[in-house]
Write a protein that holds these residues in place. Sequence first.
Motif, PDB file in Angstrom:
ATOM      1  N   LEU A 178      28.732 -16.863  23.444  1.00 26.41           N
ATOM      2  CA  LEU A 178      27.566 -16.518  24.292  1.00 26.41           C
ATOM      3  C   LEU A 178      27.177 -17.440  25.196  1.00 26.41           C
ATOM      4  CD1 LEU A 178      25.183 -15.511  21.270  1.00 26.41           C
ATOM      5  CD2 LEU A 178      26.174 -14.135  23.117  1.00 26.41           C
ATOM      6  N   LEU A 238      32.220  -9.682  23.564  1.00 31.72           N
ATOM      7  CA  LEU A 238      31.074  -9.836  24.202  1.00 31.72           C
ATOM      8  C   LEU A 238      31.257  -9.078  25.632  1.00 31.72           C
ATOM      9  CD1 LEU A 238      29.642 -13.206  23.355  1.00 31.72           C
ATOM     10  CD2 LEU A 238      28.608 -10.888  22.717  1.00 31.72           C
ATOM     11  N   HIS A 240      22.377  -3.307  28.084  1.00 31.56           N
ATOM     12  CA  HIS A 240      21.095  -4.334  28.150  1.00 31.56           C
ATOM     13  C   HIS A 240      20.300  -3.646  29.040  1.00 31.56           C
ATOM     14  CE1 HIS A 240      23.195  -7.296  25.526  1.00 31.56           C
ATOM     15  NE2 HIS A 240      24.352  -7.027  25.856  1.00 31.56           N
ATOM     16  N   ALA A 298      15.033 -10.864  24.629  1.00 27.40           N
ATOM     17  CA  ALA A 298      16.270 -11.558  24.657  1.00 27.40           C
ATOM     18  C   ALA A 298      16.790 -11.282  23.188  1.00 27.40           C
ATOM     19  CB  ALA A 298      16.342 -12.845  25.088  1.00 27.40           C
ATOM     20  N   TRP A 299      16.110 -11.611  21.937  1.00 29.96           N
ATOM     21  CA  TRP A 299      16.380 -11.508  20.823  1.00 29.96           C
ATOM     22  C   TRP A 299      16.812  -9.979  20.130  1.00 29.96           C
ATOM     23  CZ3 TRP A 299      18.810 -13.300  16.957  1.00 29.96           C
ATOM     24  CH2 TRP A 299      18.457 -12.960  15.388  1.00 29.96           C
ATOM     25  N   ARG A 307      17.558  -7.658  22.219  1.00 28.59           N
ATOM     26  CA  ARG A 307      18.699  -6.970  22.894  1.00 28.59           C
ATOM     27  C   ARG A 307      19.855  -7.353  22.094  1.00 28.59           C
ATOM     28  NH1 ARG A 307      16.294  -8.644  27.534  1.00 28.59           N
ATOM     29  NH2 ARG A 307      17.730 -10.413  27.813  1.00 28.59           N
ATOM     30  N   PHE A 308      19.940  -8.778  21.633  1.00 25.56           N
ATOM     31  CA  PHE A 308      21.093  -9.410  20.895  1.00 25.56           C
ATOM     32  C   PHE A 308      20.904  -8.519  19.536  1.00 25.56           C
ATOM     33  CE2 PHE A 308      22.551 -12.482  17.525  1.00 25.56           C
ATOM     34  CZ  PHE A 308      23.719 -12.828  18.161  1.00 25.56           C
ATOM     35  N   ARG A 309      20.043  -8.403  19.012  1.00 22.78           N
ATOM     36  CA  ARG A 309      20.066  -7.766  17.507  1.00 22.78           C
ATOM     37  C   ARG A 309      20.370  -6.445  17.559  1.00 22.78           C
ATOM     38  NH1 ARG A 309      14.562  -7.652  14.320  1.00 22.78           N
ATOM     39  NH2 ARG A 309      14.409  -6.125  16.205  1.00 22.78           N
ATOM     40  N   THR A 355      23.789  -6.196  21.122  1.00 25.22           N
ATOM     41  CA  THR A 355      25.000  -6.900  21.136  1.00 25.22           C
ATOM     42  C   THR A 355      25.764  -6.930  19.863  1.00 25.22           C
ATOM     43  OG1 THR A 355      23.914  -8.449  22.841  1.00 25.22           O
ATOM     44  CG2 THR A 355      25.814  -9.397  21.337  1.00 25.22           C
ATOM     45  N   VAL A 356      24.899  -7.197  18.933  1.00 24.47           N
ATOM     46  CA  VAL A 356      25.614  -7.333  17.392  1.00 24.47           C
ATOM     47  C   VAL A 356      26.284  -6.216  17.072  1.00 24.47           C
ATOM     48  CG1 VAL A 356      25.141  -7.765  14.807  1.00 24.47           C
ATOM     49  CG2 VAL A 356      24.070  -9.147  16.636  1.00 24.47           C
TER      50      VAL A 356
END
Length: 305
Positions: A95, A181, A189, A199-200, A202-204, A207-208
């Motif tokens: 990241l 990634l 996004h 941001a968290w 979007r990551f969870r 992204t994941v």
Amino acid sequence: MAKRATLARRESRWALLFLAPWVIGFLVFYAGPMVASLWLSFTDYDVINAPTFVGLDNYRQMMSDPMVARSLGNTVYFTLLHVPLTMAISLGLALLLTRIGRLSGFFRTVFYLPVMTPAVAVGILFLLLLNTQDGMINRFLGWFGIDGPSWTTDPHWVMPGIVLMSLWSLGSTVILYLAALQNVPRELHEAATVDGASAWQRFRSVTVPMISGTLFFTLIVNTIASLQMFSEVYTMYFGNQATQQRFNADAATFYVIYLFQQAFQFLHMGFASAMAWLLFLVILLITIVQVRVSKRWVYYEGEQS
């Protein structure tokens, strides 16, 4: 039609010809030794004398040998520490690499170079770094007033030291995560940002799931590699007799190390073959469980919900 059939047969012959080296190599170097080891696991064989069939005696002995359970426990404990740490740290580094622009190429090389270090060299390097008196790691801790532990002699700290050493070669996992990634569509996004996702979130939620296939792949590969840990640990703790005398060697006895000792130190080839097949079954069972569980959290782009 006759010409097509002739062409198809010719193509099949050429395909078999090109496949022949791989097939022969697989039979000679993989399938053949596996069948031979399965047979040897039912025998008493010391290399010098001819194998003697003993049935299930090796497997019964394996179930009653406390070192088999201890070494397998050490290996599983290492795997439970190493795999999550490797995946979490690698993902964090990947990241960071996505945010540094042009310098990411340089750091990709920096992170991957340790992977190319020979395992024996890594073992010797960390034997020096983890030295209690003058090791660099304990010196670093001393700058902050921390009395560093006896990494290589205290049975309670041997495993954390090995896990620390294993993180040296996480560069390949970093590269895989970085590639995954970079393939996550920016539109997802951007859409999540427009919807007010943090941001968290979007990551969870973005992204994941999009890199879950790569996470699953590295989970399986790192688990299998951890269960077969050998070279670095053997170099650190079993390559030098003086080192073995300074600590309880049981703390660093991994399953493959004990298998190696039984096979090449004590010449119990039949018993070692039985241990190898137990390890194969353990890895197979764990992989099957991981594959089954993966259906709940791994997302593949081509799949329809």
